[in-house]
Design a protein around this motif. Structure first.
Motif, short mmCIF file in Angstrom:
data_model
loop_
_atom_site.label_atom_id
_atom_site.label_comp_id
_atom_site.label_asym_id
_atom_site.label_seq_id
_atom_site.Cartn_x
_atom_site.Cartn_y
_atom_site.Cartn_z
N LEU A 181 0.82 -1.22 0.00
CA LEU A 181 0.00 0.00 0.00
C LEU A 181 0.85 1.26 0.00
O LEU A 181 0.32 2.37 0.10
CB LEU A 181 -0.93 0.00 1.22
N GLY A 182 2.17 1.11 -0.11
CA GLY A 182 3.06 2.26 -0.15
C GLY A 182 3.23 2.93 1.19
O GLY A 182 3.43 4.15 1.26
N ARG A 183 3.19 2.13 2.26
CA ARG A 183 3.35 2.67 3.63
C ARG A 183 4.53 1.97 4.30
O ARG A 183 4.39 1.25 5.27
CB ARG A 183 2.05 2.46 4.41
N PRO A 184 5.76 2.15 3.74
CA PRO A 184 6.93 1.41 4.22
C PRO A 184 7.32 1.72 5.66
O PRO A 184 7.81 0.82 6.36
CB PRO A 184 8.04 1.83 3.25
N ALA A 185 7.12 2.95 6.11
CA ALA A 185 7.48 3.28 7.49
C ALA A 185 6.60 2.51 8.47
O ALA A 185 7.09 1.97 9.48
CB ALA A 185 7.34 4.78 7.72
N GLU A 186 5.30 2.43 8.19
CA GLU A 186 4.39 1.67 9.05
C GLU A 186 4.72 0.18 8.99
O GLU A 186 4.64 -0.53 10.00
CB GLU A 186 2.95 1.88 8.61
N ALA A 187 5.09 -0.28 7.79
CA ALA A 187 5.46 -1.68 7.63
C ALA A 187 6.68 -2.02 8.48
O ALA A 187 6.72 -3.04 9.16
CB ALA A 187 5.74 -2.00 6.16
N ALA A 188 7.69 -1.15 8.44
CA ALA A 188 8.91 -1.38 9.21
C ALA A 188 8.61 -1.37 10.71
O ALA A 188 9.13 -2.20 11.47
CB ALA A 188 9.95 -0.31 8.88
N GLU A 189 7.75 -0.45 11.14
CA GLU A 189 7.37 -0.38 12.56
C GLU A 189 6.62 -1.64 12.98
O GLU A 189 6.86 -2.18 14.07
CB GLU A 189 6.51 0.85 12.80
N THR A 190 5.72 -2.10 12.11
CA THR A 190 4.98 -3.33 12.40
C THR A 190 5.93 -4.52 12.49
O THR A 190 5.81 -5.36 13.39
CB THR A 190 3.93 -3.59 11.30
N PHE A 191 6.88 -4.58 11.56
CA PHE A 191 7.81 -5.71 11.54
C PHE A 191 8.69 -5.72 12.79
O PHE A 191 8.97 -6.79 13.35
CB PHE A 191 8.68 -5.68 10.29
N GLU A 192 9.12 -4.56 13.23
CA GLU A 192 9.98 -4.48 14.41
C GLU A 192 9.29 -5.01 15.66
O GLU A 192 9.95 -5.46 16.60
CB GLU A 192 10.42 -3.03 14.64
N ALA A 193 7.96 -4.95 15.66
CA ALA A 193 7.20 -5.42 16.83
C ALA A 193 6.99 -6.93 16.83
O ALA A 193 6.48 -7.48 17.80
CB ALA A 193 5.85 -4.71 16.88
N ILE A 194 7.39 -7.60 15.76
CA ILE A 194 7.19 -9.05 15.64
C ILE A 194 8.41 -9.79 16.19
O ILE A 194 9.54 -9.52 15.78
CB ILE A 194 6.96 -9.45 14.18
N ALA A 195 8.18 -10.69 17.11
CA ALA A 195 9.28 -11.51 17.63
C ALA A 195 9.71 -12.51 16.56
O ALA A 195 8.86 -13.15 15.93
CB ALA A 195 8.83 -12.24 18.89
#
Length: 297
Positions: A181-195
């Motif tokens: 969806l072209g929201r890479p910053a949100e994607a990176a933040e979401t990924f960082e929260a995943i163990a």
């Protein structure tokens, strides 16, 4: 059915959805009543009415319910035909009519809605991939924006079901939808929260694919060819994904395709050709095979 989802990624009018029938098991009672699910109260309690006289209305905390079995009604034969024809968005719409009313209750323990919700989200993602030609270009990905948006909403609902073993996978797939969806910053933040899952776990390949897409999205934001380091991180994660998800149709071909695309971005044409050839051979009669043959030209 997709239109029932609001653009914010949540259900439109979640508290006034068409009631859904389900059988529930209560922690404090031996009976397993069939009820009409009527929504969630402001405090999170599930509101439902017994289908048998006198029609008792319950307002139940999640901890008071030990199991829910939703009575899903949809045309399974039609879904199969649409899936075999590669009409993924239409297949998702058929399933969506059944699963959307259940989304507000997926956090309730031991329900049977998680699997159908994940299938619907995956079919929507695949439909979006087809519309956008599996491109890494944010502009091209806009063609599948509707599918990615609604898949994101579904995955986020499953991710909130902490009791489910598929919650982490849903969060990973939500991360990929954010990239698309072209929201890479949100994607990176979401990924960082995943163990990071165990390397032997079923979701390890999905985790690596989500990471690969995050690095690819970051590389795309670099100008003047300065994203080489990011492309290398992306291809490394994509290769790991294909190594550990070789039996997962929702992950393996996408990992191979992303690997080839990353090699192209790095100018490593020989490796890109080899991966495209493998992808085209393994998935010849699929959309991934079509894209692979295009990459070989």
């Amino acid at each position: 059915a997709i239109g029932l989802l609001a653009t914010s990624g949540s259900l439109r009018g979640a508290n006034t959805l068409t009631p859904l029938t389900a059988q529930i098991r209560l922690e404090t009672m031996k009976q397993r009543p069939t009820v009409l699910l009527m929504g969630r109260a402001a405090d999170g309690r599930m509101v439902c009415r017994d289908q048998n006289p006198p029609g008792t209305v319950w307002r139940l905390k999640p901890a008071e319910v030990s199991r829910i079995r939703f009575d899903f009604k949809y045309d399974r034969e039609l879904v199969g035909k649409l899936r075999r024809a590669g009409r993924w968005t239409e297949a998702a719409m058929v399933m969506g009519k059944a699963v959307i009313p259940a989304l507000p209750y997926l956090d309730m323990p031991n329900n049977n809605g998680i699997s159908l919700a994940m299938r619907t989200g995956n079919y929507l993602t695949r439909g979006g991939d087809l519309k956008s030609g599996f491109s890494l270009s944010p502009e091209a990905r806009k063609a599948g924006a509707a599918e990615f948006k609604y898949a994101l909403a579904i995955f986020q609902k499953v991710a909130a079901a902490e009791w489910s073993e598929r919650a982490a996978e849903a969060q990973m797939r939500a991360c990929m939808c954010l990239v698309f969806l072209g929201r890479p910053a949100e994607a990176a933040e979401t990924f960082e929260a995943i163990a990071e899952p165990d390397v032997e776990g079923d979701e390890y390949g999905v985790y690596q694919l989500a990471q690969a897409y995050c690095w690819a999205a970051k590389a795309k934001t670099k100008e003047g060819g300065k994203g080489e380091a990011e492309w290398r991180r992306a291809v490394e994660a994509a290769v790991h994904s294909s190594d550990f998800a070789s039996k997962d149709i929702d992950t393996f071909p996408s990992a191979l395709l992303l690997t080839a695309q990353c090699y192209e971005e790095l100018g490593d044409w020989h490796r890109a050709r080899d991966v495209y050839y493998e992808l085209g051979k393994l998935f010849a009669k699929t959309p991934w095979g079509v894209v692979a043959r295009q990459g070989l030209r």
